[in-house]
Design an enzyme around this catalytic site. Structure first.
Site, mmCIF file in Angstrom:
data_model
loop_
_atom_site.group_PDB
_atom_site.id
_atom_site.type_symbol
_atom_site.label_atom_id
_atom_site.label_comp_id
_atom_site.label_asym_id
_atom_site.label_seq_id
_atom_site.Cartn_x
_atom_site.Cartn_y
_atom_site.Cartn_z
ATOM 1 N N CYS A 10 0.838 -1.286 0.045
ATOM 2 C CA CYS A 10 0.034 0.188 0.050
ATOM 3 C C CYS A 10 0.957 1.411 -0.065
ATOM 4 O O CYS A 10 1.986 1.184 0.620
ATOM 5 C CB CYS A 10 -0.874 0.046 1.530
ATOM 6 N N ARG A 35 3.417 -0.316 -5.121
ATOM 7 C CA ARG A 35 3.314 -0.898 -3.835
ATOM 8 C C ARG A 35 2.097 -1.447 -3.782
ATOM 9 O O ARG A 35 1.559 -2.211 -2.732
ATOM 10 C CB ARG A 35 3.308 0.459 -2.803
ATOM 11 N N TRP A 81 -2.888 -2.568 -1.917
ATOM 12 C CA TRP A 81 -2.581 -3.788 -1.976
ATOM 13 C C TRP A 81 -3.464 -4.619 -0.955
ATOM 14 O O TRP A 81 -3.121 -4.581 0.169
ATOM 15 C CB TRP A 81 -1.208 -4.251 -1.909
ATOM 16 N N ASN A 107 -1.704 2.039 5.874
ATOM 17 C CA ASN A 107 -0.886 0.786 5.271
ATOM 18 C C ASN A 107 -0.425 0.319 6.503
ATOM 19 O O ASN A 107 0.430 0.692 7.404
ATOM 20 C CB ASN A 107 0.231 1.861 4.692
ATOM 21 N N GLY A 108 -0.641 -1.198 6.568
ATOM 22 C CA GLY A 108 -0.282 -1.983 7.477
ATOM 23 C C GLY A 108 -1.348 -2.964 7.943
ATOM 24 O O GLY A 108 -2.369 -3.039 7.396
ATOM 25 N N GLU A 492 14.982 -17.739 -14.399
ATOM 26 C CA GLU A 492 14.688 -16.395 -14.348
ATOM 27 C C GLU A 492 13.951 -15.874 -15.391
ATOM 28 O O GLU A 492 13.259 -15.130 -15.494
ATOM 29 C CB GLU A 492 16.100 -15.429 -14.268
ATOM 30 N N LYS A 496 10.217 -14.075 -15.554
ATOM 31 C CA LYS A 496 10.045 -12.957 -16.161
ATOM 32 C C LYS A 496 9.017 -12.885 -17.110
ATOM 33 O O LYS A 496 7.837 -12.118 -17.081
ATOM 34 C CB LYS A 496 11.127 -12.394 -16.812
ATOM 35 N N GLU A 499 5.504 -13.302 -15.148
ATOM 36 C CA GLU A 499 4.880 -12.105 -14.485
ATOM 37 C C GLU A 499 4.425 -11.177 -15.488
ATOM 38 O O GLU A 499 3.715 -10.440 -15.044
ATOM 39 C CB GLU A 499 6.429 -11.346 -13.936
ATOM 40 N N HIS A 515 13.655 -36.275 -19.075
ATOM 41 C CA HIS A 515 12.995 -36.870 -18.028
ATOM 42 C C HIS A 515 11.615 -36.573 -17.981
ATOM 43 O O HIS A 515 11.186 -36.822 -16.930
ATOM 44 C CB HIS A 515 13.806 -36.763 -16.804
ATOM 45 N N LYS A 614 5.709 -4.676 -5.849
ATOM 46 C CA LYS A 614 7.216 -4.636 -5.825
ATOM 47 C C LYS A 614 7.719 -5.308 -4.720
ATOM 48 O O LYS A 614 8.773 -6.006 -4.592
ATOM 49 C CB LYS A 614 7.468 -3.173 -5.905
HETATM 50 C C1 AGP Z 1 10.881 -10.394 -9.526
HETATM 51 O O1 AGP Z 1 10.616 -9.951 -10.872
HETATM 52 C C2 AGP Z 1 9.872 -10.553 -8.681
HETATM 53 N N1 AGP Z 1 8.932 -9.461 -8.852
HETATM 54 C C3 AGP Z 1 9.904 -11.170 -7.242
HETATM 55 O O2 AGP Z 1 10.152 -12.442 -7.535
HETATM 56 C C4 AGP Z 1 11.043 -10.337 -6.356
HETATM 57 O O3 AGP Z 1 12.267 -10.943 -7.023
HETATM 58 C C5 AGP Z 1 10.872 -11.161 -4.809
HETATM 59 O O4 AGP Z 1 9.667 -10.754 -4.436
HETATM 60 C C6 AGP Z 1 11.873 -10.693 -3.946
HETATM 61 O O5 AGP Z 1 12.098 -9.404 -3.905
HETATM 62 P P1 AGP Z 1 13.318 -8.487 -3.087
HETATM 63 O O6 AGP Z 1 14.536 -8.931 -3.924
HETATM 64 O O7 AGP Z 1 12.902 -7.102 -3.088
HETATM 65 O O8 AGP Z 1 13.508 -9.507 -1.871
#
Ligand code: AGP
Length: 619
Positions: A10, A35, A81, A107-108, A492, A496, A499, A515, A614
């Site tokens: 948030c 956020r 959020w 926020n919390g 990775e 990506k 997401e 396998h 994020k």
């Molecule tokens: C990556 O693209 C993500 N959005 C997510 O996996 C992120 O890497 C993960 O939440 C860890 O975040 P941090 O590095 O801030 O701890």
């Protein structure tokens, strides 16, 4: 036991001063959308309190208000959020108290909200939302009504009963020039301008108006009245605000001409990697300068085991580090998902060292996992991007990645900076341990030093990756394969893509294909190999031929000038030659571009993918 506060994301913004509050708050909310973006809302105070809120992104709220005249100079705003209560107009902040006198953003999480709610219901209160916020707000209002005290006192009394984390900001219809805020666990920054004050979850909504800021601490109350900031603790004692100068430029948090933050951040990588190396690679004396690592060198050299704890993309950086550290330093490494580690009573022995990798430094799972390890006596190294973050504060030492603010939800530049830091740490430890020859040490330093230019070269061919991306943008599933150092890169790449494009994607070690996953291969499945020259190259070429033979759509990231790939049919993306230890830093760049262009090609909001935020500061 260390007490760690974590809080859902948030974003909050508030303003009081001589400007119109609405545009300031709206712009601030847009900056804080990383956020959370389940709903957005604004409340203004003037002729009574007006609340405007909408489910969805800030732009929806803006659209709904395009014909409304909003001239008040005091207001609060929130981008959500969702935790308590589904994303909806009803659950969006700001909330109004039962009488309509107070409006509040939060926020919390109020952990004891259920018992407070019960208390209030017994007194006849009714609730319009499912949120813990509305409960706290009415609890404050109830104290105000019963005790005939000031709002400030009512807030103080209420917060003494609250269990959980919060930043709250309140408007009072009966005192339309005052803002009252309080913090515990969640972040709150106050910007001090010329006869105006800005409140926000981080400095990004404030930076263009003032660089003078006060970071509010836990259990502090901020009262902004008559252009003056008064800070108090919950015991009503006045605290002198510590005014700091912001070390952040507006350009760092703006798109700078790019369509999306993600694209800007991908293109920033030659610079962010250079910044990460700067002052650390001493190419004249062939030394790596990292004071945090040096300080704990004895413990690192003699470590029986390094346990790497992280989540998501940071966890992938940890996997690459496992290969590097085991090869160069000959120290056993385990890479743990923080969310698993924290719940399974892990065994920490004397001589174990923990590396916590996190862009934000706020990820709840990582934070709690390292707390567990610290309680058992482990030394904690943070590999972190955000200076002064919660993980930084509880780590014994560490290294910052210096990638600058990463706003796109999908991590890009933070990942490559993590790889650079981890490679430098491994090299430094290996040299001290004598597990690397001087020639190899110097060679790998030179390789690291060459990375920014090589990344720039890959980015200059971004249009070629775009063409490949658009060709495959309609796929419903993807397979990413790689071996050795390139296996985590494949993981990775798959993350990506998931997401950003919502395409199902799996990452696998290339040799595991036979396998099971090979059964998925048909003429519709794009199979992406990270197949640059390394110790396994010939074997990976055979795997690629197996895909060609089964008519899968082959895409491969390969080394410039590699003749062994000439016989393959598919889309080849070339990257400059690099030592296999360093190659993941280069090889991931085309995968970032690929997912970006596929996401954009599918018309998606790549900076704010659905359901994500994020910093994941909830369990
Ligand atoms: C990556 O693209 C993500 N959005 C997510 O996996 C992120 O890497 C993960 O939440 C860890 O975040 P941090 O590095 O801030 O701890």
């Amino acid at each position: 036991m260390l007490k760690i506060n974590f809080y859902p994301m948030c974003g909050i913004v508030a303003y009081v001063g001589h400007r119109e509050a609405y545009p300031v708050i709206l712009k601030g909310l847009k900056r804080l959308e990383y956020r959370g973006y389940d709903s957005a809302g604004i409340a203004l105070n003037g002729d009574g309190i007006q609340v405007y809120k909408k489910q969805g992104k800030v732009a929806r709220l803006e659209e709904s208000l395009s014909d409304t005249s909003l001239t008040s100079t005091i207001g609060i705003g929130h981008t959500r959020w969702a935790t308590h209560g589904e994303p909806s107009d009803r659950n969006a902040h700001p909330h109004l108290s039962s009488s309509g006198r107070l409006a509040m953003i939060h926020n919390g999480i109020i952990e004891n909200y259920a018992s407070l709610k019960q208390e209030l219901e017994n007194k006849g209160y009714q609730f319009k939302s499912d949120t813990d916020t509305e409960v706290l707000l009415n609890f404050i209002e109830d104290i105000l009504a019963c005790n005939e005290c000031s709002l400030e006192e009512a807030v103080r009394v209420a917060l003494k009963r609250v269990v959980g984390a919060y930043v709250i900001v309140l408007l009072d219809e009966e005192d339309p020039s005052t803002l009252i805020a309080a913090r515990k666990g969640s972040p709150l920054v106050i910007g001090i301008g010329e006869k105006e004050h800005f409140l926000a979850s981080d400095a990004s909504p404030i930076i263009e108006y003032t660089k003078e800021v006060v970071y509010v601490n836990d259990y502090e109350l901020a009262i902004i009245k008559d252009n003056e900031l008064i800070l108090k603790n919950l015991g009503n004692e006045i605290i002198t605000p510590y005014v700091q100068k912001l070390d952040l430029e507006l350009a760092a948090i703006e798109k700078g001409g790019y369509d999306h933050f993600m694209l800007k951040e991908i293109h920033e990588q030659p610079k962010t990697i250079f910044d990460c190396l700067r002052g650390r690679l001493d190419m004249v004396n062939h030394e790596i300068i990292m004071s945090g690592v040096q300080q704990y060198m004895e413990e690192l050299k003699n470590a029986n085991r390094i346990i790497i704890i992280a989540c998501g993309t940071s966890w992938h950086a940890g996997l690459v580090a496992e290969y590097i550290i085991e090869e160069l330093c000959r120290i056993p490494v385990e890479v743990e998902y923080a969310s698993e580690f924290r719940y399974r009573n892990p065994i920490i022995n004397k001589g174990d060292v923990i590396f916590a990798i996190s862009q934000s430094g706020e990820t709840a799972d990582t934070l709690v996992a390292i707390e567990r390890a610290k309680e058992q006596g482990a030394i904690i190294f943070g590999i972190l991007n955000v200076v002064g973050s919660s993980i930084a504060r509880i780590s014994h030492a560490g290294a910052y990645t210096h990638a600058g603010p990463e706003i796109g939800v999908a991590s890009t530049k933070a990942f490559t900076a993590q790889l650079v830091v981890l490679a430098m740490m491994a090299l430094k430890i290996a040299k001290e341990k004598n597990t690397i020859t001087q020639d190899r040490f110097v060679h790998l330093m030179e390789e690291l030093n060459a990375v920014p230019d090589k990344v720039a070269k890959i980015l200059s061919a971004a249009d070629e990756v775009k063409a490949v991306a658009l060709k495959h943008a309609a796929a419903s599933s993807f397979l990413f394969l790689g071996r050795g150092y390139n296996f985590p890169v494949a993981l990775e790449g798959a993350l990506k893509l998931k997401e950003i494009s919502y395409i199902h994607a799996e990452g696998y070690p290339a040799a595991e294909m036979k396998h099971g996953p090979i059964a998925l291969v048909d003429e519709n499945l794009p199979v992406l190999f990270v197949a640059t020259k390394d110790a396994y190259h010939e074997k990976v070429i055979s795997n690629m031929q197996e895909i060609n033979a089964r008519k899968g759509k082959l895409i491969a990231v390969v080394t410039e000038g590699d003749k062994s790939v000439a016989s393959l049919t598919g889309d080849l993306i070339y990257v400059p030659e690099a030592d296999e230890v360093i190659a993941p830093i280069l090889n991931v760049i085309p995968l970032q571009l690929l997912s970006y262009y596929i996401g954009v090609g599918r018309g998606l909001d790549v900076d704010r993918p659905r359901n994500l935020a994020k910093s994941v500061t909830v369990e």
